[in-house]
Enzyme design. Structure first.
Site, short mmCIF file in Angstrom:
data_model
loop_
_atom_site.label_atom_id
_atom_site.label_comp_id
_atom_site.label_asym_id
_atom_site.label_seq_id
_atom_site.Cartn_x
_atom_site.Cartn_y
_atom_site.Cartn_z
N TYR A 1 96.76 56.37 39.22
CA TYR A 1 95.53 56.44 40.01
C TYR A 1 95.32 57.85 40.56
CZ TYR A 1 98.45 55.90 44.23
OH TYR A 1 99.38 56.06 45.22
N ALA B 1 89.43 57.65 51.10
CA ALA B 1 88.38 57.48 50.09
C ALA B 1 88.14 56.00 49.81
CB ALA B 1 88.77 58.20 48.80
N VAL C 1 98.44 65.13 40.44
CA VAL C 1 98.34 65.55 41.83
C VAL C 1 99.09 64.55 42.71
CG1 VAL C 1 96.77 65.99 43.76
CG2 VAL C 1 96.14 66.71 41.45
N SER D 1 96.02 57.65 53.83
CA SER D 1 95.20 58.51 54.69
C SER D 1 95.41 59.98 54.36
CB SER D 1 95.56 58.29 56.16
OG SER D 1 95.22 56.99 56.59
N THR D 2 94.35 60.74 54.52
CA THR D 2 94.37 62.20 54.37
C THR D 2 93.71 62.81 55.60
OG1 THR D 2 94.17 61.96 51.96
CG2 THR D 2 93.70 64.13 52.88
N TYR E 1 110.47 56.93 40.42
CA TYR E 1 109.75 57.91 39.60
C TYR E 1 110.51 58.22 38.31
CZ TYR E 1 107.22 58.66 43.99
OH TYR E 1 106.50 58.49 45.14
N HIS F 1 94.13 61.73 40.37
CA HIS F 1 94.44 62.72 39.33
C HIS F 1 95.90 62.51 38.96
CE1 HIS F 1 95.47 66.43 37.34
NE2 HIS F 1 94.23 66.88 37.42
N ARG G 1 112.13 56.40 46.47
CA ARG G 1 110.98 56.61 45.59
C ARG G 1 111.34 57.48 44.39
NH1 ARG G 1 106.07 58.44 49.26
NH2 ARG G 1 107.67 58.92 50.80
N GLN H 1 99.32 62.45 52.65
CA GLN H 1 100.41 61.53 52.99
C GLN H 1 100.82 61.64 54.46
OE1 GLN H 1 103.39 62.28 49.90
NE2 GLN H 1 102.25 61.00 48.46
#
Length: 420
Positions: A98, A213, A103, A244-245, A76, A100, A72, A172
């Site tokens: 997507y 969410a 964040v 998931s959080t 980035y 913020h 990853r 995460q």
């Protein structure tokens, strides 16, 4: 490498698209998307993607730089670099991520830092994150009793400390120890390592809220109230995904320090807080939340006072012209007009002939206080204390309920107003 003091042609603005499709893009972000030379985006739902393409035809999907098994971090770096190349070509670039955009997003932070170091104008605009959605959907306030937020793998690797008397949010949780990418579901085989740490800190029966969410406007968020031990069940663990959080409510409540409260002069020497009083609503997710009614004696006393309420003499009602409202709206939503204003505030203000003299002067001055005084009806008593610009010194207080407001409730015997 260009000096960071040079003014370069080209700019970078990073914005967020929020979590829920389209609806959480801010007006500020949208104005920059529409005005950009080119838009690079990394969003999760096709409706938002299509919306971006409708707002700016020159768009590039950054998701193409992900691949199965690809680190990853490589992705980035590449995402940041393709945006920077166009900035260096003199274009005004907008990057859309997507949530913020700063964040749990690396390429946005990297691109902003490099652009600034090379002398380009670069700015990040705030967006709505998964944590913001969590606060709203679960009905919790991070100020009461405080909040700790960690990325789950980092929490384990660096053995981050836990504060069991505050809210605890883990991001995460569906990709523990995973450094690469997959277009299908992450292999979360190290999930048990996280559960071991949580059980050590909280115990097997403590509550964990599994939260996702809502992305589509007609969806409901995923809100599963579980225990740490239940998450060890294979079928339950399968519900946990890459988006998931976890929210973990406080294990215990922390009493205020009497010494500190007296040093802050929040309590008289003979006063003590009423520990039987709790701010309503209490945390519904906490394992031992006190039973608090919405209309206890303190609340009823405050409500009784509504019957005799009068508007305070120092209240400042809005009193501005439509012309001033229109100009400030355009400055907020039109990047080109904002650039013109910042280049020469005096010329901009004096050209606005439809404004009153006070409004033009305030626009030229450009400070929050000057604009407030020009757009609000200021009581004459405020002129008793003015600043160097002959503007009244006014305290602006929000509606946030901080630790002081929640904590400093003394015994009911000390209340001067009673309920009949």
């Amino acid at each position: 490498m260009q000096s960071s003091t040079q003014k370069q042609a080209g700019s970078l603005t990073i914005v967020g698209s929020g979590i829920e499709s389209i609806s959480q893009i801010t007006l500020q972000s949208l104005s920059h998307i529409e005005a950009a030379s080119k838009v690079f985006y990394c969003v999760v739902d096709p409706a938002t993607e299509a919306y971006l393409l409708a707002k700016n035809k020159n768009c590039v999907d950054l998701y193409q730089y992900y691949d199965n098994g690809k680190p990853r971090m490589d992705t980035y770096i590449q995402m940041a670099e393709v945006m920077l190349r166009e900035v260096r070509n003199g274009l005004d670039i907008v990057g859309v991520f997507y949530g913020h955009p700063g964040v749990f997003v690396n390429p946005s932070q990297r691109a902003i830092a490099i652009a600034k170091s090379e002398g380009y104008q670069a700015r990040m605009l705030p967006g709505i994150s998964a944590e913001d959605c969590l606060f709203a959907d679960l009905g919790i306030d991070p100020c009461n009793p405080g909040c700790v937020s960690y990325e789950a793998s980092d929490f384990l690797i660096r053995e981050r400390p836990v504060n069991v008397s505050s809210h605890f949010i883990l991001w995460q949780v569906g990709c523990i120890g995973v450094a690469d990418f997959t277009f299908v579901k992450f292999n979360n085989s190290k999930f048990g390592v996280l559960l071991d740490r949580l059980e050590h800190e909280y115990g097997a029966d403590h509550t964990v809220v599994h939260y996702i969410a809502a992305v589509l406007p007609y969806e409901n968020p995923v809100i599963d109230k579980l225990t740490i031990s239940q998450l060890r069940d294979t079928e339950v663990a399968k519900r946990v995904s890459g988006i998931s959080t976890f929210y973990i409510p406080p294990k215990e409540l922390k009493d205020p320090s009497m010494d500190i409260m007296r040093r802050l002069e929040l309590l008289a020497a003979d006063q003590v807080p009423d520990k039987q009083w709790h701010f309503y609503p209490t945390n519904q997710w906490a394992p031992s939340a006190p039973n608090v009614v919405p209309y206890g004696p303190i609340e009823q006393a405050a409500i009784v006072q509504l019957g005799s309420h009068t508007i305070p003499e120092q209240f400042q009602p809005i009193a501005t012209s439509k012309a001033m409202t229109d100009i400030l709206t355009k400055l907020a939503l039109d990047p080109k007009m904002l650039t013109e204003y910042k280049a020469d505030r005096r010329a901009f203000a004096q050209s606005a002939l439809e404004l009153t003299v006070n409004e033009r002067d305030a626009l030229e001055m450009g400070t929050f206080w000057a604009l407030r005084c020009a757009m609000k009806k200021m009581p004459s008593s405020f002129m008793d204390e003015v600043d160097a610009n002959n503007l009244p010194v006014v305290a602006v207080v929000g509606v946030a309920v901080g630790a002081v407001a929640v904590t400093v409730v003394v015994s009911l015997n000390d209340l001067t107003d009673s309920v009949n």
